[in-house]
Structure formats: C-alpha cells, structure tokens
Design a protein around this motif. Structure first.
Motif, PDB file in Angstrom:
ATOM      1  N   VAL A  20      34.102  70.228  18.752  1.00 23.31           N
ATOM      2  CA  VAL A  20      33.671  69.634  20.017  1.00 23.31           C
ATOM      3  C   VAL A  20      32.647  70.516  20.715  1.00 23.31           C
ATOM      4  CG1 VAL A  20      34.455  68.867  22.291  1.00 23.31           C
ATOM      5  CG2 VAL A  20      35.835  68.379  20.295  1.00 23.31           C
ATOM      6  N   PHE A  31      31.000  66.504  15.809  1.00 23.38           N
ATOM      7  CA  PHE A  31      31.432  66.027  17.125  1.00 23.38           C
ATOM      8  C   PHE A  31      31.911  64.575  17.041  1.00 23.38           C
ATOM      9  CE2 PHE A  31      31.746  65.718  21.596  1.00 23.38           C
ATOM     10  CZ  PHE A  31      31.224  64.507  21.960  1.00 23.38           C
ATOM     11  N   ARG A  32      31.162  63.770  16.300  1.00 25.09           N
ATOM     12  CA  ARG A  32      31.540  62.360  16.203  1.00 25.09           C
ATOM     13  C   ARG A  32      32.842  62.190  15.422  1.00 25.09           C
ATOM     14  NH1 ARG A  32      26.825  60.508  13.572  1.00 25.09           N
ATOM     15  NH2 ARG A  32      25.383  61.963  14.476  1.00 25.09           N
ATOM     16  N   PHE A  33      33.013  63.024  14.431  1.00 23.22           N
ATOM     17  CA  PHE A  33      34.279  62.969  13.691  1.00 23.22           C
ATOM     18  C   PHE A  33      35.450  63.321  14.613  1.00 23.22           C
ATOM     19  CE2 PHE A  33      37.162  63.205  10.221  1.00 23.22           C
ATOM     20  CZ  PHE A  33      37.979  64.291  10.457  1.00 23.22           C
ATOM     21  N   ALA A  34      35.268  64.351  15.399  1.00 24.96           N
ATOM     22  CA  ALA A  34      36.340  64.755  16.321  1.00 24.96           C
ATOM     23  C   ALA A  34      36.618  63.643  17.330  1.00 24.96           C
ATOM     24  CB  ALA A  34      35.946  66.041  17.042  1.00 24.96           C
ATOM     25  N   SER A  35      35.592  62.964  17.800  1.00 17.91           N
ATOM     26  CA  SER A  35      35.783  61.865  18.745  1.00 17.91           C
ATOM     27  C   SER A  35      36.558  60.726  18.112  1.00 17.91           C
ATOM     28  CB  SER A  35      34.431  61.340  19.248  1.00 17.91           C
ATOM     29  OG  SER A  35      33.676  62.364  19.839  1.00 17.91           O
ATOM     30  N   GLY A  36      36.170  60.367  16.891  1.00 19.88           N
ATOM     31  CA  GLY A  36      36.884  59.294  16.190  1.00 19.88           C
ATOM     32  C   GLY A  36      38.332  59.646  15.950  1.00 19.88           C
ATOM     33  N   LEU A  37      38.553  60.894  15.586  1.00 13.48           N
ATOM     34  CA  LEU A  37      39.921  61.354  15.349  1.00 13.48           C
ATOM     35  C   LEU A  37      40.755  61.256  16.628  1.00 13.48           C
ATOM     36  CD1 LEU A  37      41.654  62.705  13.087  1.00 13.48           C
ATOM     37  CD2 LEU A  37      41.048  64.893  14.103  1.00 13.48           C
ATOM     38  N   LEU A  38      40.145  61.616  17.722  1.00 12.10           N
ATOM     39  CA  LEU A  38      40.838  61.541  19.010  1.00 12.10           C
ATOM     40  C   LEU A  38      41.260  60.115  19.327  1.00 12.10           C
ATOM     41  CD1 LEU A  38      41.604  62.728  21.830  1.00 12.10           C
ATOM     42  CD2 LEU A  38      39.276  62.223  22.531  1.00 12.10           C
ATOM     43  N   ILE A  39      40.359  59.187  19.136  1.00 12.06           N
ATOM     44  CA  ILE A  39      40.652  57.787  19.464  1.00 12.06           C
ATOM     45  C   ILE A  39      41.751  57.255  18.566  1.00 12.06           C
ATOM     46  CG2 ILE A  39      39.698  55.453  19.518  1.00 12.06           C
ATOM     47  CD1 ILE A  39      36.995  56.745  20.229  1.00 12.06           C
ATOM     48  N   GLY A  40      41.650  57.546  17.288  1.00 10.30           N
ATOM     49  CA  GLY A  40      42.646  57.044  16.353  1.00 10.30           C
ATOM     50  C   GLY A  40      44.031  57.606  16.629  1.00 10.30           C
TER      51      GLY A  40
END
Lengths: 221, 205, 665
Positions: A20, A31-40
């Motif tokens: 992040v 960063f985008r991977f971390a964001s997607g992981l957060l949402i999931g």
C-alpha cells in the motif's frame, strides 16, 4: 524449523503494508492487488458474520426452538433476498417498507429526545444559576451569550438566514450579520474538524511506521 | 401493492415512535418484535448488498470479459477463500479473526497513512483554492488546532491570561458544532417525518 | 320572370333557380323592379312565345306576371322545358325563311353576327378579339341592366373582356387544358354548399348532349392532319342548329364564347411567328375549341387572355447577350441584374432572444452547484514534475518526523501539564464503576483508524481490566467486531488475574445501526440473545439478570465516527436509560462530540493519542501513547508549519496576479 503462525501473519501484514505504501511512488499493480484483496476479504468476512450472527442466531435457532413469530422475519428476509432479481425486486418492497418505517421512527425519536432537547438544554445551561454557582456568574453569562449567538448564527446560516430578504432594511441587515457570524463559527469548527482528521491520519501513519520498524527490528533480531 | 407498503411503513413507524413518548406495556409488546424484525432485515439487506457486489458486479465482469477483470479475479478469489474459511472456522475463532486483523487492518491503516500525506499536500493549497475571508479563517483555525492538539501550548497553563484565552478558543468550536448538530437533527427529523406520513416512499422503488 | 344569366359561365338559367345549373354558382337575384322598357320587352317575349301578341305593357312591374299557360298541361311543365320543346318544334318545322319579328327585333348582336357572312378580315387577331369583346360589352351591359345587376367595376369589365376574348386554337388549348385538367361534365347531383341539401338534378339535357371536351381534344390529331391541306383558314364557325345542337342552345342567349369563335377562325395567315402557327393549324372541320369556363380559366395562372400578348412580345424579343444571343422568339428573360440574391446569414452563432436568454440564465442559476467541484487527476503520472517533487519532499519530511523519534527515543516531547475535563471525568467514572455490573463496550470503527483507536482505548480497557469489571462486547459494524476482540485480548494480556472466559462476553455483531441501538436499548437480551459461540446470553452468570440497558454498569462507545456516537447518545437518552456514557473516539470525532459532553449527555470521553496520553498520565501507566507521543507531537508541529508555509507562499504568489490582470486588461 517450525514456523510460527504469528510470524507468517506478521510477514503477510508487513508485505501488505509495503504494497500500500508503494502508492506514494505512484499507482501500480501491487497497490491494486492489495485493494482487491481488501475488498474480497471484507466482503467474505461480512458474509460469514451475517450468516452466523443474523441468519443462524436470529432465524434458524429461534425456529428450531419453536418460535412461530420468527416466521415473519424469515418470510420478510426471503422477500428481501428477491431484491437481487430485477424481475422480482418489487416483491421485496414490503420488507424494505418495514425497515424504512422503523428506521425513520428510531431516527425521529432519538433526534427529538436526544439531540434537540439535550443540546437546547446544554445551550441554556450557561444561564442556569444553580449550575453556575461554582464559578463567576457574569463570566458564565457572557460565555453563554457567545455560545448561544454562535449556535444560532450557525443554525441560521444553514437553514434560515442565507437568503436575502426584500422587505425592510432591518431584516436584511440582521440576516447579513447572522450569516457572517455563522460563517465565522462554521469556519472555525470545520477547521477544528479538519485538524482532527489530520491528527488521526498522522496517528495512523505513526502506528503503521511503528509497526514496520518494529517488525523489521524483530526480524533483524 | 404500493399502498400495502405505505401502510406497513407508516404503521410500523408510528408504533415504534410512540414507544419513545409513551411507556405502555402493550406498546412495548408491539414495539419489541418490530425492532427485532428490523434488526434482522438490516442484516439481510447488508447480505443482499454484498451478494450483489460479488455476483452482480465482479462475476459479471468475468463473464463479459471486462478490461478490469483482473481486479475482479482477485476480489472473487479472496472472497471465496474468506467465506470458506469462515464457514468452517466460525467468526469467533481466532484464526479466522486474524484474517481480518492481519490482512484488513494493515491494508486499511496503510491507506489511512498514505492519506495523511495527501491531506497535508491538500492543506498546503488551502489559500490557493479558497482565497476569501472564510478560507482564511479556516486556514488559521486548522493551524491553531493542530498546534493545540500537539500539546506544545502546555506552557500556557502557567499563564492565567493565556490559559483563559486558550480555554475560550478551545470552546469556540463547541458553538459551531452545536449549531451543526442541531441542523443535522432538524434535517433528519424532517426526513423521518416525511417518511412517517408517507410523503417520501423510498421503498416503493 | 326573366331568366337569369350566370355571371361565371354566362349561361342562362331559370329565373327560379338559385344556383347555376352548369357551374353551380349562386345566381344573382333581381334586386329591384323591372323598368318599363324591360317589362315591355318581357311581355312581348312572352306573348310571342305563347303565340299571342300582346303589345300592351304592364302598368307596374313589381310582380312580374307569368303568361297564362295555353293548356293545363303546360302549367305543369317548367318554363325551361317548354322552351326546349318550342325550340325543337321550331327545328322540326325547319328553318324559316323569315325570322319572326321578335327574333329580328330582339336578336342580339352576337347572333346577328353569326348569321352574317364571313366576317371582315382582321389584320390583327388581337384587335379582332378586342373588338369582339367590346362588341359584347354592350350586350353584357344590357343583360346586366335587364337584371338590374350592379354595374361591374372596371376591373370586372376587364375580366369579362378577357373572358370574351377568343381562345387559342386547339393545340394551344390542349397544353393549357392538360395543366389544369379537363372540363368535367355536369354532375347529376349538385350539393348546395350553404344549405347542405342536395338538389335533385334537373331534368335537363342529357350529358351526351353536352359538349365533350375530351372528344374535342382527341380530335386534335385529326385536326392537325387536316390543317396541312388547308390553304386558307377563313372559316366561320357556324352555329349548329336543330339536331346538330350539342346542347340546348337558346338562340337569344347564345354565350359569347360561341360567338367569338368566328373571329378566331378568321385570323390571317401572315400575322407573324407567334400566332401563325396556331392560326395555320385551324382545322378544316369547325371544331369548337375547348374553352374552359371562366371560373376555371381564372384559376389558370396568367395564361388566360395573355398568350397572344406573350406571343407578340416574344416574337419581337431578340436576345442580344447571354447564351441565347441572336435567337429570337424566346421568352424574355427577367433582368436579374437589379436583383441581389443575398443568401441567409448562416452564422454559427446561436441567436437567442432576450426572453430565452433570461430563461437560460435562470436555469443555469438553479442547476449550478454552490461550489463547482474541481476535477482531481487520479493519475499521478500526469502530474507536473514540480508537483511530484513537492510531494516527494513533503513525504520525506513527514516520514522523517515520524520515524526519527521512533528510532531515537531520546527525543523528548513537551508533556502537557493540564488535563482536559473530559479525560478527567472519564477516569473518575471508570474509577467509580461497580465491579459486579458488566460494562457494555460497543465498537463501530473502520480498520483504517484501528491503530489510533487501539492506542486510545488501551488505557481505558486496561483500567477496567485492572478493576476487574466484566465486559460485554458488541459491535455495530463487522470489522469492529473482530478488532475489538483483538483490543480486549491485548488489554487483558497484561493482567493474568482477569479471567477472560468469565469476564468477557462477546455478544457479536449488532446489525441495523441506529435500529440495532434502539432495539438494544429497548431489550438487550432479546436483541442479542446469543454470544459468538452460540451460547445463550441468559445462561451467563453475569448477564443473565439483565433486563434493560440500565442494568449495565456503563456504556463505552469506541468509534471513529461522531455520527455513531451521536446516535448512541440519542438512543440512550431517548430510551431513558440511566447509565454512565463514556466514549473513546478518534481525534477527528472529538469536535462534534464535545457538545454532548458540554451538555452532560456524555460523562466523559478520550480522544485520540493526546487523550490516551492524558489518561495514561492520570493512571500513571505508560503505554503506546506515551512512547510515541514525541513522534506525534513533532509530526503535528511539522504539518502545522508546512500548512502555514504553504498558505504564505500562496498569498505571495497570489499578490501580483491582479496587477498582471490589469496589465493584460
């Protein structure tokens, strides 16, 4: 070597924090991977909690215990789930109606008894001779007047005094004064709120930095 | 159908509202199940929102071969893993809670930390964007309360004059906040009454 | 009563008729009494028709007297039918050697001309036509006068004159007719437009007796073929009589167009280029040229009566310039030199009226937001290099201010001496809580501020744990539910005497927000009947005796959102629950929560890291807030300085702009 699960979680947390923080250098895939992981993860966790804390504890268990009244929320919940279907979404309206009606009543009741009565009482407490017996009454009255004027000016700016009035110079001047005063108090209040937001964000930065440094130091040791 | 919805909303709302002002056992008997059902339905509504997000948005992106389907893939996989783990482990288990505390908390806290720098950069340009007297007052207020929150002005406690001034300045936001809270309360009161009398019907779609 | 002549088609109609039988126009009615002479004439005519001369005129002509019928049968026969019969009888009897006196006396001029031999040559057909028109004028005037009709105006005279002019030959007529359609035969049923009644068709002549113009037109080819053999075109159109009559022709009412045919056919051959063609094309057979009724002819644009004129004009015109230079006989072109063809002003500028402009401004003012949002570029790569440098510089500065005190613990901060009232009150409330009553801890925060709330709540939770107060945990959001568990676990870790299994009850997630809070205030155990382990709450030794919220020792709210703190306050106050209300909030929620503390609705609150520091100082238990306060203070001061510097720079940069604008202006 037995790897402690805590260490694994620590490493995962560390990597995710760095992912992040990489946003400071620019938008990137990490960063985008971390964001997607957060949402999931958040969505999955929410679903699990709902299943356990709502469906099972509030519907299934009472039904198993023989509560017939639970059939009503069960039926309404089924109707609400139909909202997922565009064709059958209208059938979920009665459940939504109940939700909206109860929510409105809760909001109205709490607002009237909690905020309106309480805050008006608080605004007038400065003029209470009994409450102000410990300190200087004159000072309290001055403070009370300032706070009362500030409160009314703020309220007037939001709701009543922002528009110009046509008849009479006197009312126009009064509205103008209240608008100006209201703006001053609002600007100061919002400045305090923004300072609080900055403070909270800086605290979060300190906490994350502390976590990174602590993790690194523990790994080094 | 719409009339039925209106009747349900108004009737349920009025029963709950009356319970705030009248302490009657009969009313309590009517009110409690309504509140309980509404709590259950709130949870189900949240579930509907999540299912719509997962299946209605991201799964649809996969089926339609959307350009941002990679993002959706990550979301769907993490959702599935979390769901399966939670169903098997239950939310009370520490292992499952670590999934939140060790994944969600670091990511969101880090986002907040990055936001701090972005907020500071935005705050540098306050007067550049809002060059009026209200912006100037806001600018001064931000600086003052940042300094106040930092605790640097602790030395003023030994100077009564400064202490009183600071104490008074510290109370000024209270007046403004009270006005804001009253305004919010009046607004929510008006909105709630409009729903209770049937003027606003957000449930009718 | 005298017959009425139609002014449009010039045909005679019965006196009782209101509409012309031929063209269905409204017939003029006699407006006044007949004159003496008219009466005499009328009487003579009637006598002669009846066969009994009666020279005695009628003294008064107010009521025209009808001639008594000869026989009762004749009374029933209409006058026009009687006339037809008489004519037929006359025809059967053959041409009389001598014409009756009344015929000779009353013979109109046009009829006299018809019986005359070939008329005189007219060098100019146009003049001949004019002479014919002029000759007809007295007759027309006479007929009008007889009928006591108002004298027509000069324009009307001219119009009538044009009507009376000879029409072009068949060839020209065809082209004119083809454009305007053919003459339609009379309809059997006429409809009165005014009354809407249908008049029965008069038992007049059959359609086959009428002149069929189509037949005439079809004979055009035959005529033209015959024309080639014609040497001279001096043919007089003889008036058919007797059985040759195509329609019931009243000798005394021969229409003018029939009489003018004579002059048309007598046009000389060498009249020029224009009329020679059709003059030479006059067929050997006297075919009546198709002539449209006047009312129909008047509809034709500029053709009637002007063809000769045009022909004469075109014959004289000789083009001198242009494409048709040297060619004569062409239609004269219009002089366009004086006509300026100005194309429309097709500008791209939108033309709006003043009212439209006003309305548009009104709409704009209604739709315009109070503050126009400025688009923020999400893509940082497109930022200017100076922006990137500034961002990098600020980031490094802040990180240095944060990391340096962490790495170098020797850096001490300015520790505050005075403690806020809200923190002191919180301490006092927690200190006085009964240890047998559980404290309900309700969390509602996002994971982003979990770190700050963890640091802020640890002193309070540790204080509660130290006092051995049971805790009942709940959360109104899903994330807070898990993080709260972690917080409590962290707080308990420092006190082994505190039995988590007995002292801590996790009531789980409470959905619904304000609804859930209201339900909890109304009935706590009914709203949260099970723990997260699916154990009934009523079976718990600490919680089993709870009936309402007031049975709890206190309610502690952990939130980063002032909205939820406010909602809790409202529901607790609205539910008239009598229990202390404390809050541990984020620094961003403190300004909007303080009014509730000032009004006494909240007993106390701890806000952010500074509040945690105060609490730790008051409880004399150093924690994370104390350890990291120097980083906190230094970074906040740095941020304050940076914002101040940014504001000053903005003011300095903004100052010369008005001067630049003036220079530009």
């Amino acid at each position: 070597m037995r790897i402690n699960s805590e260490v694994i979680w620590l490493v995962i947390s560390f990597i995710l924090t760095l992912m992040v923080f990489s946003y400071l250098l620019g938008d990137n895939a990490f960063f985008r991977f971390a964001s997607g992981l957060l949402i999931g993860v958040a969505a999955g966790y929410f679903t699990v909690v709902i299943i356990y804390q709502v469906l099972i504890t509030r519907l299934v268990v009472p039904l198993m215990q023989g509560s017939t009244l639970t059939l009503v929320p069960l039926f309404l919940s089924g109707l609400l789930l139909l909202k997922l279907s565009p064709r059958l979404s209208q059938l979920g309206s009665p459940a939504m109606a109940l939700l909206v009606g109860v929510g409105a009543a809760v909001a109205v009741g709490g607002t009237v008894l909690g905020t309106l009565f309480g805050q008006v009482k608080g605004a007038l407490s400065f003029f209470d001779p009994i409450a102000g017996a410990s300190g200087s009454m004159a000072l309290r009255i001055v403070e009370g007047i300032i706070f009362l004027v500030g409160t009314l000016a703020t309220l007037a700016y939001f709701h009543f005094g922002a528009r110009e009035r046509r008849k009479g110079e006197g009312r126009r001047r009064l509205a103008t004064i209240s608008v100006v005063l209201g703006k001053v108090f609002i600007a100061i209040t919002l400045g305090a709120v923004f300072a609080g937001v900055l403070t909270a964000a800086i605290t979060a930065l300190i906490e994350r930095s502390d976590f990174i440094i602590t993790t690194i130091m523990s790994m080094v040791r | 159908m719409k009339i039925v919805n209106i009747v349900i909303a108004i009737a349920a709302g009025l029963i709950v509202l009356l319970g705030y002002f009248f302490n009657s056992p009969g009313l309590h008997e009517l009110r409690s199940p309504l509140l309980d059902w509404a709590v259950t339905l709130s949870g189900i509504a949240g579930l509907v929102a999540i299912l719509n997000l997962v299946f209605g948005v991201h799964l649809k992106r996969l089926r339609e071969n959307h350009p941002k389907k990679g993002f959706s893939v990550v979301i769907l996989i993490s959702f599935a893993v979390t769901l399966i783990a939670g169903v098997f482990l239950s939310p009370a288990s520490e292992g499952f809670q670590k999934l939140v505390t060790r994944v969600q908390v670091p990511i969101e806290s880090s986002l907040m930390a990055v936001l701090a720098i972005t907020l500071v950069l935005a705050a540098l340009k306050i007067l550049q964007r809002h060059r009026n007297w209200m912006g100037f007052v806001f600018f001064l207020s931000v600086i003052f309360f940042l300094v106040l929150n930092s605790g640097v002005l602790a030395f003023t406690s030994e100077i009564p004059f400064l202490r009183d001034i600071l104490s008074g300045l510290h109370q000024i936001p209270v007046a403004g906040a009270r006005g804001i809270l009253l305004g919010i309360a009046l607004g929510s009161l008006a909105t709630g009454i409009r729903v209770l009398i049937g003027t606003d019907r957000p449930y009718n779609g | 009563m005298a017959d009425i002549r139609c002014l449009i088609c010039n045909r005679v109609n019965d006196s009782s008729a209101e509409h012309c039988w031929y063209c269905n126009t409204i017939l003029p009615k006699p407006t006044g009494p007949l004159t003496q002479k008219e009466r005499e004439k009328l009487a003579n005519l009637k006598k002669k028709i009846a066969g009994a001369p009666n020279p005695d005129p009628e003294p008064h002509g107010d009521a025209p007297q009808k001639t008594p019928p000869e026989s009762p049968a004749e009374e029933e026969v209409p006058d026009w039918l009687a006339r037809i019969r008489r004519l037929k009888q006359a025809e059967d009897q053959g041409p009389t050697s001598g014409k009756p006196d009344w015929i000779e006396e009353e013979q109109p001029d046009w009829l006299a001309k018809l019986s005359q031999p070939a008329a005189e040559d007219t060098p100019n057909p146009h003049d001949a036509a004019n002479r014919v028109a002029e000759s007809k004028k007295p007759a027309l005037d006479e007929s009008l006068r007889i009928r006591n009709l108002p004298r027509e105006t000069d324009e009307e005279q001219e119009f009538i004159t044009n009507l009376l002019k000879p029409t072009p030959p068949i060839g020209e007529e065809d082209s004119a007719n083809s454009s305007n359609g053919q003459l339609e035969p009379l309809q059997e049923d006429r409809v009165d437009d005014q009354s809407g009644q249908e008049f029965p068709a008069p038992e007049g002549p059959n359609d086959e007796d009428f002149l069929d113009v189509e037949d005439l037109l079809s004979d055009k080819e035959n005529v033209r073929s015959d024309q080639k053999t014609v040497q001279e075109s001096e043919q007089v159109l003889s008036v058919p009589t007797g059985k040759d009559l195509p329609f019931p022709l009243f000798v005394d009412n021969l229409p003018d167009w029939l009489s003018t045919e004579e002059t048309e056919t007598k046009q000389p051959q060498d009249t020029g280029d224009n009329e020679d063609d059709f003059a030479g094309e006059i067929p050997e057979r006297k075919i009546e040229k198709g002539r449209l009724p006047a009312w129909l002819q008047s509809l034709r644009p500029g053709v009637t009566g002007s063809i000769e004129k045009i022909s004469s004009e075109t014959a004289q015109v000789r083009e001198d310039d242009g494409v048709l230079a040297g060619i004569a006989g062409t239609l004269p072109g219009t002089d366009l030199s004086g006509r300026v063809l100005k194309t429309g002003d097709f500008t791209q500028e939108l033309r709006v009226s003043a009212a439209q402009q006003k309305n548009a401004e009104l709409f704009q003012s209604l739709l315009q937001p109070t503050r126009e949002p400025k688009a923020v570029s999400a893509d940082q790569n497109t930022a200017a290099p100076s922006e990137k440098l500034l961002r990098l510089f600020i980031t490094i500065l802040i990180l240095l201010a944060v990391i340096t005190p962490i790495l170098a613990p020797g850096i001490s901060a300015i520790i505050p001496v005075l403690f806020p009232t809200e923190v002191v009150n919180t301490l006092g409330t927690v200190q006085t809580l009964p240890t047998e009553k559980p404290v309900l801890v309700s969390a509602h925060f996002e994971a982003g501020l979990a770190g700050e709330l963890n640091w802020a709540s640890q002193p309070v939770l540790k204080h509660l744990v130290t006092r051995g107060v049971p805790l009942a945990l709940t959360s109104t959001n899903v994330v807070g539910f898990a993080i709260l568990q972690d917080m409590v676990t962290q707080a308990i870790s420092g006190d082994p005497a505190y039995a988590k299994d007995k002292k801590v009850m996790d009531l789980g997630y409470l959905p619904g927000g304000a609804i859930g809070m209201g339900a909890l205030v109304n009935d706590p155990l009914g709203t949260l009947p099970f723990t997260t382990d699916l154990q009934p709450v009523r079976e718990h030794p600490s919680l089993g005796s709870l009936n309402s919220l007031s049975d709890f020792g206190a309610l502690i709210i952990l939130t980063d959102n002032p909205e939820f703190a406010r909602t809790w306050v409202e529901q607790v106050d609205g539910g008239e629950a009598d229990l202390p209300l404390l809050a541990v909030v984020s620094a961003q929620a403190a300004p909007l929560l303080h009014p509730y503390f000032a009004s006494g609705q909240i007993n106390g609150y701890v806000a952010g890291m500074s509040g945690a520091l105060y609490y730790e100082m008051l409880t004399m238990r150093a924690g994370s807030a104390t350890a990291r306060f120097s980083a906190y203070q230094l970074s906040l001061l740095l941020v304050a300085v940076l914002i101040f510097a940014g504001g000053v720079v903005s003011l300095i940069l903004a100052a010369p702009r008005p001067a630049k604008k003036k220079e530009a202006g």
